[in-house]
Design a protein around this motif. Structure first.
Motif, PDB file in Angstrom:
ATOM      1  N   UNK A  24       3.735   1.062  -5.431  1.00  0.00           N
ATOM      2  CA  UNK A  24       4.720   0.491  -6.361  1.00  0.00           C
ATOM      3  C   UNK A  24       6.145   0.575  -5.796  1.00  0.00           C
ATOM      4  N   UNK A  25       6.443   1.602  -5.038  1.00  0.00           N
ATOM      5  CA  UNK A  25       7.750   1.730  -4.382  1.00  0.00           C
ATOM      6  C   UNK A  25       7.826   0.825  -3.155  1.00  0.00           C
ATOM      7  N   UNK A  26       6.758   0.787  -2.378  1.00  0.00           N
ATOM      8  CA  UNK A  26       6.730  -0.037  -1.164  1.00  0.00           C
ATOM      9  C   UNK A  26       6.864  -1.527  -1.488  1.00  0.00           C
ATOM     10  N   UNK A  27       6.391  -1.934  -2.680  1.00  0.00           N
ATOM     11  CA  UNK A  27       6.444  -3.346  -3.076  1.00  0.00           C
ATOM     12  C   UNK A  27       7.873  -3.865  -3.155  1.00  0.00           C
ATOM     13  N   UNK A  28       8.848  -2.980  -3.288  1.00  0.00           N
ATOM     14  CA  UNK A  28      10.241  -3.389  -3.351  1.00  0.00           C
ATOM     15  C   UNK A  28      10.859  -3.695  -2.001  1.00  0.00           C
ATOM     16  N   UNK A  29      10.107  -3.486  -0.925  1.00  0.00           N
ATOM     17  CA  UNK A  29      10.624  -3.721   0.422  1.00  0.00           C
ATOM     18  C   UNK A  29      10.235  -5.108   0.929  1.00  0.00           C
ATOM     19  N   UNK A  30      11.200  -5.811   1.473  1.00  0.00           N
ATOM     20  CA  UNK A  30      10.910  -7.073   2.148  1.00  0.00           C
ATOM     21  C   UNK A  30      10.300  -6.767   3.508  1.00  0.00           C
ATOM     22  N   UNK A  31       9.420  -7.626   4.007  1.00  0.00           N
ATOM     23  CA  UNK A  31       8.882  -7.412   5.345  1.00  0.00           C
ATOM     24  C   UNK A  31      10.015  -7.408   6.365  1.00  0.00           C
ATOM     25  N   UNK A  32       9.878  -6.569   7.383  1.00  0.00           N
ATOM     26  CA  UNK A  32      10.884  -6.535   8.432  1.00  0.00           C
ATOM     27  C   UNK A  32      10.992  -5.177   9.083  1.00  0.00           C
ATOM     28  N   UNK A  33      11.985  -5.060   9.950  1.00  0.00           N
ATOM     29  CA  UNK A  33      12.229  -3.824  10.696  1.00  0.00           C
ATOM     30  C   UNK A  33      13.252  -2.976   9.957  1.00  0.00           C
ATOM     31  N   UNK A  34      12.972  -1.689   9.868  1.00  0.00           N
ATOM     32  CA  UNK A  34      13.845  -0.735   9.199  1.00  0.00           C
ATOM     33  C   UNK A  34      14.117   0.440  10.126  1.00  0.00           C
ATOM     34  N   UNK A  35      15.279   1.057   9.980  1.00  0.00           N
ATOM     35  CA  UNK A  35      15.596   2.287  10.702  1.00  0.00           C
ATOM     36  C   UNK A  35      15.243   3.464   9.811  1.00  0.00           C
ATOM     37  N   UNK A  36      14.797   4.553  10.437  1.00  0.00           N
ATOM     38  CA  UNK A  36      14.427   5.733   9.673  1.00  0.00           C
ATOM     39  C   UNK A  36      15.008   6.966  10.346  1.00  0.00           C
ATOM     40  N   UNK A  88       0.844  -1.200   0.000  1.00  0.00           N
ATOM     41  CA  UNK A  88       0.000   0.000   0.000  1.00  0.00           C
ATOM     42  C   UNK A  88       0.875   1.244   0.000  1.00  0.00           C
ATOM     43  N   UNK A  89       0.245   2.382  -0.263  1.00  0.00           N
ATOM     44  CA  UNK A  89       0.940   3.655  -0.148  1.00  0.00           C
ATOM     45  C   UNK A  89       1.330   3.876   1.309  1.00  0.00           C
ATOM     46  N   UNK A  90       2.452   4.543   1.527  1.00  0.00           N
ATOM     47  CA  UNK A  90       2.863   4.913   2.888  1.00  0.00           C
ATOM     48  C   UNK A  90       2.967   6.422   2.939  1.00  0.00           C
ATOM     49  N   UNK A  91       2.024   7.015   3.639  1.00  0.00           N
ATOM     50  CA  UNK A  91       1.966   8.461   3.786  1.00  0.00           C
ATOM     51  C   UNK A  91       1.983   8.808   5.261  1.00  0.00           C
TER      52      UNK A  91
END
Length: 113
Positions: free
Chosen positions: A74-86, A13-16
């Motif tokens: 479409x951009x989010x689809x490139x991410x594998x599930x998991x924890x990310x730092x921001x 999904x979109x991430x806003x």
């Protein structure tokens, strides 16, 4: 500076996210005119997976004191599930402030239709 977790998001999904900046003492909204806002999201190997900045228009200023990032599905689809730092920083003139150091969990989207 905010440290902690952002709400989980889906890789289908979109991430806003919209952030409001207020003065911690007065509660006044901070005018972001002339500011540059940048965002980087890293995976566990410290590789940048998402970036956004106000110069490129991937971070916008919808109202006084607010900034928004918006990554399409479409951009989010490139991410594998998991924890990310921001991390999110803001720069005005020669001054840079770290606004966010945190984590976000990307969940595997279930609906593949």
């Amino acid at each position: 500076m905010y440290t902690g977790y952002l709400a989980p998001t889906s890789n289908r999904s979109d991430w806003t996210e919209t952030i409001l900046l207020e003065d911690s003492e007065s509660g006044d909204v901070i005018d972001l005119t002339g500011c540059r806002v940048t965002l980087t999201m890293w995976d566990q190997q410290r590789c940048a997976r998402l970036t956004a900045d106000s110069d490129a228009g991937t971070i916008t200023f919808p109202d006084v004191g607010y900034f928004t990032w918006d990554f399409p599905a479409s951009t989010m689809a490139g991410l594998c599930p998991g924890a990310y730092q921001i991390g999110v920083r803001i720069t005005r003139d020669e001054r840079t402030v770290q606004l966010i150091i945190g984590n976000v969990n990307v969940m595997e989207g279930i609906d593949h239709q």
